[in-house]
Design an enzyme around this catalytic site. Structure first.
Site, short mmCIF file in Angstrom:
data_model
loop_
_atom_site.label_atom_id
_atom_site.label_comp_id
_atom_site.label_asym_id
_atom_site.label_seq_id
_atom_site.Cartn_x
_atom_site.Cartn_y
_atom_site.Cartn_z
N CYS A 78 8.68 85.60 6.41
CA CYS A 78 9.00 84.74 7.54
C CYS A 78 8.12 83.49 7.50
O CYS A 78 6.90 83.59 7.37
CB CYS A 78 8.80 85.50 8.85
SG CYS A 78 9.06 84.50 10.33
N CYS A 81 5.56 83.63 10.61
CA CYS A 81 4.47 84.61 10.79
C CYS A 81 4.11 85.38 9.52
O CYS A 81 3.23 86.23 9.57
CB CYS A 81 4.84 85.60 11.90
SG CYS A 81 6.17 86.73 11.46
N CYS A 126 13.31 87.87 12.75
CA CYS A 126 12.08 88.51 12.30
C CYS A 126 11.66 89.49 13.39
O CYS A 126 11.58 89.11 14.56
CB CYS A 126 11.01 87.45 12.07
SG CYS A 126 9.38 88.14 11.72
N CYS A 129 8.05 88.15 15.03
CA CYS A 129 7.92 86.97 15.90
C CYS A 129 9.24 86.57 16.57
O CYS A 129 9.24 85.67 17.40
CB CYS A 129 7.36 85.79 15.12
SG CYS A 129 8.51 85.07 13.92
N CYS A 150 22.79 86.51 4.97
CA CYS A 150 22.92 85.07 4.74
C CYS A 150 21.80 84.39 5.54
O CYS A 150 21.88 84.30 6.76
CB CYS A 150 24.30 84.62 5.19
SG CYS A 150 24.68 82.91 4.81
#
Length: 164
Positions: A78, A81, A126, A129, A150
């Protein structure tokens, strides 16, 4: 004329979505993630495009991600984070213009339903976060999971194997 009016009326009635029976507490419930920051804090930490995609659930233009053609071995994390989300061995060329994966790192992605374009799609976030990543579809490689995650490339950073 009467038949046409009746058919039009039926379409209007069927197309209306009643909200009187919806659970208003569920509609207002906001997900709480382990990493929570104010909008100002996210704006200060992310680029404009990262903020636009990760925090405002937007989509980058197709075929613009630097990660689209990345073939190195490693982990996609991510961009907000650094939570590990996907492994390079699960990446494939879907031809859609966005990095695509046939499976995620289990437990690090949260799912929700998105109706923004008029029909339901499974949206991915995510799990640490809450950053918007993209969507998952059931048109991926049949010889593996059949899934196509995707993902907006701007929502990801890449960590090559062997790098801490």
């Amino acid at each position: 004329m009467g038949k046409k009016l009746l058919i039009a009326f039926l379409f209007v009635i069927v197309g209306c979505k009643g909200v009187s029976q919806e659970d208003k507490d569920l509609a207002q419930k906001e997900e709480v993630y382990p990493i929570t920051k104010t909008e100002a804090e996210w704006r200060a930490e992310l680029t404009d495009m990262e903020f636009y995609v990760l925090r405002k659930a937007s989509t980058e233009n197709a075929f613009t991600s630097d990660l689209l053609d990345n073939k190195e071995k490693g982990t996609y994390v991510c961009a907000a984070c650094a939570t590990p989300l996907f492994r390079s061995e699960n990446k494939f060329n879907s031809g859609t213009g966005w990095p695509s994966f046939d499976q995620e790192i289990e437990g690090n992605i949260a799912y929700d339903v998105d109706y923004k374009i008029g029909y339901p799609r499974t949206e991915e976030h995510c799990a640490t976060c809450g950053g918007h990543l993209g969507h998952v579809f059931n048109d991926g490689p049949r010889n593996t999971t059949g899934k196509r995650h995707c993902i907006n490339g701007v929502a990801l950073d890449f960590i090559p194997d062997g790098n801490p």
